[in-house]
Motif scaffolding. Structure first.
Motif, mmCIF file in Angstrom:
data_model
loop_
_atom_site.group_PDB
_atom_site.id
_atom_site.type_symbol
_atom_site.label_atom_id
_atom_site.label_comp_id
_atom_site.label_asym_id
_atom_site.label_seq_id
_atom_site.Cartn_x
_atom_site.Cartn_y
_atom_site.Cartn_z
ATOM 1 N N GLN A 1 0.859 -1.165 0.000
ATOM 2 C CA GLN A 1 0.000 0.000 0.000
ATOM 3 C C GLN A 1 0.900 1.221 0.000
ATOM 4 O O GLN A 1 1.977 1.221 0.573
ATOM 5 N N THR A 2 0.470 2.270 -0.720
ATOM 6 C CA THR A 2 1.323 3.435 -0.852
ATOM 7 C C THR A 2 1.255 4.298 0.392
ATOM 8 O O THR A 2 0.285 4.274 1.138
ATOM 9 N N VAL A 3 2.312 5.056 0.618
ATOM 10 C CA VAL A 3 2.353 6.041 1.687
ATOM 11 C C VAL A 3 2.632 7.381 1.047
ATOM 12 O O VAL A 3 3.617 7.550 0.326
ATOM 13 N N SER A 4 1.769 8.349 1.273
ATOM 14 C CA SER A 4 1.955 9.660 0.655
ATOM 15 C C SER A 4 3.066 10.421 1.367
ATOM 16 O O SER A 4 3.555 10.012 2.411
ATOM 17 N N PHE B 1 10.630 0.054 -0.606
ATOM 18 C CA PHE B 1 9.714 -0.908 0.010
ATOM 19 C C PHE B 1 9.987 -0.980 1.507
ATOM 20 O O PHE B 1 11.146 -1.077 1.934
ATOM 21 N N VAL B 2 8.925 -0.919 2.274
ATOM 22 C CA VAL B 2 9.013 -0.977 3.731
ATOM 23 C C VAL B 2 8.124 -2.118 4.208
ATOM 24 O O VAL B 2 6.925 -2.141 3.905
ATOM 25 N N ASP B 3 8.696 -3.061 4.939
ATOM 26 C CA ASP B 3 7.947 -4.189 5.500
ATOM 27 C C ASP B 3 7.987 -4.114 7.014
ATOM 28 O O ASP B 3 9.081 -4.045 7.604
ATOM 29 N N ILE B 4 6.807 -4.090 7.650
ATOM 30 C CA ILE B 4 6.716 -4.212 9.099
ATOM 31 C C ILE B 4 6.363 -5.661 9.377
ATOM 32 O O ILE B 4 5.213 -6.089 9.168
ATOM 33 N N LEU B 5 7.347 -6.439 9.791
ATOM 34 C CA LEU B 5 7.190 -7.878 9.997
ATOM 35 C C LEU B 5 7.158 -8.183 11.483
ATOM 36 O O LEU B 5 8.016 -7.710 12.234
ATOM 37 N N GLU B 6 6.185 -8.975 11.908
ATOM 38 C CA GLU B 6 6.074 -9.350 13.314
ATOM 39 C C GLU B 6 5.935 -10.864 13.440
ATOM 40 O O GLU B 6 5.101 -11.477 12.768
ATOM 41 N N LYS C 1 3.646 6.417 9.735
ATOM 42 C CA LYS C 1 2.773 7.561 9.471
ATOM 43 C C LYS C 1 3.090 8.201 8.124
ATOM 44 O O LYS C 1 2.197 8.567 7.368
ATOM 45 N N TYR C 2 4.373 8.378 7.837
ATOM 46 C CA TYR C 2 4.748 8.888 6.513
ATOM 47 C C TYR C 2 6.197 8.534 6.222
ATOM 48 O O TYR C 2 6.978 8.209 7.116
ATOM 49 N N LEU C 3 6.533 8.580 4.953
ATOM 50 C CA LEU C 3 7.893 8.331 4.485
ATOM 51 C C LEU C 3 8.206 9.399 3.444
ATOM 52 O O LEU C 3 7.580 9.440 2.385
ATOM 53 N N ARG C 4 9.145 10.292 3.752
ATOM 54 C CA ARG C 4 9.447 11.429 2.891
ATOM 55 C C ARG C 4 10.906 11.449 2.490
ATOM 56 O O ARG C 4 11.765 10.884 3.164
ATOM 57 N N ILE C 5 11.161 12.150 1.390
ATOM 58 C CA ILE C 5 12.536 12.486 1.025
ATOM 59 C C ILE C 5 12.867 13.816 1.696
ATOM 60 O O ILE C 5 12.139 14.799 1.550
ATOM 61 N N ALA C 6 13.941 13.830 2.481
ATOM 62 C CA ALA C 6 14.273 15.021 3.272
ATOM 63 C C ALA C 6 14.609 16.213 2.394
ATOM 64 O O ALA C 6 14.271 17.356 2.712
ATOM 65 N N GLU C 7 15.273 15.994 1.255
ATOM 66 C CA GLU C 7 15.663 17.096 0.367
ATOM 67 C C GLU C 7 14.470 17.500 -0.487
ATOM 68 O O GLU C 7 14.036 16.773 -1.367
ATOM 69 N N GLN C 8 13.935 18.675 -0.211
ATOM 70 C CA GLN C 8 12.733 19.127 -0.901
ATOM 71 C C GLN C 8 12.972 19.398 -2.386
ATOM 72 O O GLN C 8 12.051 19.399 -3.182
ATOM 73 N N ASN D 1 9.480 12.030 -7.710
ATOM 74 C CA ASN D 1 8.594 11.630 -6.612
ATOM 75 C C ASN D 1 8.504 10.106 -6.623
ATOM 76 O O ASN D 1 7.744 9.536 -7.407
ATOM 77 N N PRO D 2 9.262 9.415 -5.791
ATOM 78 C CA PRO D 2 9.326 7.956 -5.875
ATOM 79 C C PRO D 2 8.073 7.297 -5.327
ATOM 80 O O PRO D 2 7.287 7.889 -4.585
ATOM 81 N N TYR D 3 7.892 6.040 -5.723
ATOM 82 C CA TYR D 3 6.818 5.225 -5.158
ATOM 83 C C TYR D 3 7.274 4.696 -3.807
ATOM 84 O O TYR D 3 8.417 4.282 -3.633
ATOM 85 N N ARG D 4 6.348 4.710 -2.844
ATOM 86 C CA ARG D 4 6.647 4.213 -1.507
ATOM 87 C C ARG D 4 5.638 3.115 -1.183
ATOM 88 O O ARG D 4 4.445 3.359 -1.178
ATOM 89 N N TRP D 5 6.137 1.931 -0.910
ATOM 90 C CA TRP D 5 5.261 0.778 -0.651
ATOM 91 C C TRP D 5 5.486 0.291 0.773
ATOM 92 O O TRP D 5 6.615 0.085 1.200
ATOM 93 N N VAL D 6 4.388 0.095 1.506
ATOM 94 C CA VAL D 6 4.453 -0.361 2.891
ATOM 95 C C VAL D 6 3.608 -1.614 3.046
ATOM 96 O O VAL D 6 2.467 -1.668 2.576
ATOM 97 N N ARG D 7 4.183 -2.628 3.678
ATOM 98 C CA ARG D 7 3.484 -3.891 3.945
ATOM 99 C C ARG D 7 3.510 -4.173 5.444
ATOM 100 O O ARG D 7 4.514 -3.928 6.105
ATOM 101 N N TYR D 8 2.407 -4.705 5.948
ATOM 102 C CA TYR D 8 2.353 -5.210 7.318
ATOM 103 C C TYR D 8 2.087 -6.713 7.242
ATOM 104 O O TYR D 8 1.134 -7.147 6.599
ATOM 105 N N VAL D 9 2.916 -7.503 7.905
ATOM 106 C CA VAL D 9 2.750 -8.961 7.883
ATOM 107 C C VAL D 9 2.969 -9.497 9.297
ATOM 108 O O VAL D 9 3.995 -9.207 9.924
ATOM 109 N N THR D 10 1.999 -10.254 9.782
ATOM 110 C CA THR D 10 2.116 -10.940 11.071
ATOM 111 C C THR D 10 2.257 -12.428 10.803
ATOM 112 O O THR D 10 1.454 -13.007 10.073
#
Length: 500
Positions: free
Chosen positions: A154-157, A202-207, A470-477, A482-491
């Motif tokens: 899922q994307t993160v703006s 890609f960001v995975d929150i794995l538990e 909550k968000y994932l940003r590029i610090a340098e404005q 504008n890259p794609y940011r993908w976040v997954r949650y997996v238990t």
């Protein structure tokens, strides 16, 4: 001190990769190693053992045996860590660690080994550093879509959770882009007008859950081992900012409420990757970092307090009336205490049976008795009787309609019923009835041989701790893309036990 022979074996024992650094390993060492691992006396072979004067050390990754030998008295933990890091490097450069990807990229694998090890001495296992010395380009392996876990992203703006879209969970199988000799950060094929690398992260929150229930259903022990795992395909290596829950509390004694008793998120302890800047973490729960090449874990955390249990198991063992103690009736109900919008994927329930078991008949209850009105039956249910005492494994299957699950001998050995549910909808209940025929009348000790019931499962896009990105940003404005940011949650869980 150094290693002598590095090799990778397939699950069948075929040698895929073999590199001899010192020449002091006897011929046939890989075959002797595989025979010893497969014929170990009690259970699985340990990761370190001595055979004919040669020390063997190995790890398992996706069915592959990644191993090495040494004649020296080396620290086993150091060598195991080296094997794990080497496997990670192979995965970063090949995209996925499998027999097919290694066979397709064996020239690249040998080039990596030449840089990682010199005469058996470790030189470096950093994916980013190795890019300066690697010139062979990877051949990408086509991903096979999983019908159950097909889309988990899922994307993160830039300012929060954006419009929900999906991305195949196999998207992170892409290999990293190998730098060319001129250091421009892209491969020669890309310079020549090939397909451009898409800017993605890609960001995975794995538990990983570990839960033990008493025979009365009370939780005796529970813990969450989680991590935030990332893989970056961003050009130019920009600085990133990742924000977590504002109500995040570190330390169980800090006074916050956990996910079971309140809205706060409490982590017992955590540790960060060396690239993470923590200057703003205490005030805003924000991590800033320059992502290294390849896959890396930005944060490891652990939770040992109370939390919402995703599945409950209710086993009942009764003696069949009029059978003279020769038949037992075992009923196992599993309830999914997760929201209806989520589901358990590839749920495997293992029910141990008495050693005196002669035959087993199963009856799958479908989706009856659910928590909500009109529960849907679980998809792809099967029940299989497994008798490890038989020479051929002694297993037979029963489909979704139930039926005879096979027969085995009356001798000793491990016997069980494996109940598999491909897709377990949330807020529903599934049941399995097992009729067990015994070779001798049941005794009190016989009933105790039923259980404990164990579960293994995966719940996509759901996490128990309530830790959120909550968000994932590029610090340098001023960045032009504008890259794609993908976040997954997996238990996930492979240690989920209900005593009977």
């Amino acid at each position: 001190m150094s290693i002598s022979l590095f090799f990778i074996l397939s699950p069948r024992g075929d040698t895929i990769i073999s590199k001899d650094f010192r020449g002091d390993t006897p011929p046939g060492a890989t075959e002797a190693f595989f025979r010893k691992v497969k014929s170990w006396d009690k259970g699985d072979a340990p990761p370190v053992f001595l055979l004919d004067g040669v020390n063997y050390l190995y790890i398992r990754k996706n069915g592959l045996l990644i191993a090495c030998t040494t004649r020296f008295n080396m620290s086993p933990s150091v060598v195991i860590e080296l094997l794990n890091r080497t496997a990670k490097v192979f995965k970063d450069y090949c995209g996925v660690l499998s027999e097919e990807s290694i066979r397709m990229n064996f020239i690249l694998i040998y080039e990596l080994l030449d840089e990682i090890l010199d005469y058996g001495y470790p030189q470096g296992t950093s994916t980013e550093t190795l890019k300066n010395f690697i010139y062979n380009e990877p051949k990408e392996v086509e991903a096979v879509a999983n019908p159950v876990l097909g889309s988990l992203g899922q994307t993160v703006s830039s300012g929060g959770m954006g419009k929900v879209t999906t991305q195949s969970s196999s998207a992170t199988r892409k290999p990293i882009v190998v730098a060319s000799r001129n250091g421009a950060g892209m491969s020669a094929s890309l310079k020549g007008g090939g397909k451009k690398q898409k800017n993605e992260i890609f960001v995975d929150i794995l538990e990983q859950l570990t839960v033990l229930f008493s025979s009365q259903g009370h939780v005796l022990n529970s813990s969450i081992d989680g991590c935030i795992q990332m893989k970056s395909y961003l050009a130019g290596n920009p600085e990133l900012r990742l924000a977590l829950n504002e109500d995040l509390v570190i330390g169980a004694s800090a006074g916050g409420k956990n996910s079971y008793g309140g809205p706060g998120v409490v982590l017992d302890d955590c540790n960060f990757h060396e690239c993470v800047n923590l200057s703003e973490f205490e005030s805003t729960r924000t991590l800033s970092f320059y992502p290294p090449d390849g896959e890396f874990v930005a944060l490891n955390y652990r939770v040992t307090g109370e939390f919402q249990i995703p599945f409950r198991v209710f086993p009942v063992v009764e003696e069949c009336a009029g059978s003279g103690g020769l038949k037992l009736d075992v009923t196992v109900r599993v309830r999914a205490d997760i929201p209806e919008a989520h589901y358990g994927a590839n749920v495997v329930v293992r029910i141990p049976l008495p050693r005196a078991t002669l035959g087993v008949t199963t009856d799958l209850g479908g989706g009856g008795g659910g928590l909500s009105a009109g529960p849907k039956p679980a998809i792809g249910q099967t029940a299989e009787y497994v008798d490890q005492a038989s020479a051929d494994g002694g297993s037979g299957g029963a489909g979704s309609g139930g039926g005879d699950a096979g027969e085995g001998g009356g001798g000793g050995g491990s016997k069980s019923v494996v109940w598999t549910i491909k897709k377990f909808p949330g807020s529903t209940e599934q049941s399995l009835r097992i009729r067990v025929t015994l070779s001798s009348p049941a005794q009190p000790a016989t009933r105790k041989e039923v259980g404990a019931v164990s579960l293994a499962f995966e719940v996509p896009m759901y996490n128990v701790s309530n830790l959120q990105v909550k968000y994932l940003r590029i610090a340098e404005q001023g960045k032009a893309y504008n890259p794609y940011r993908w976040v997954r949650y997996v238990t996930q869980s492979s240690s989920y036990v209900q005593r009977v």
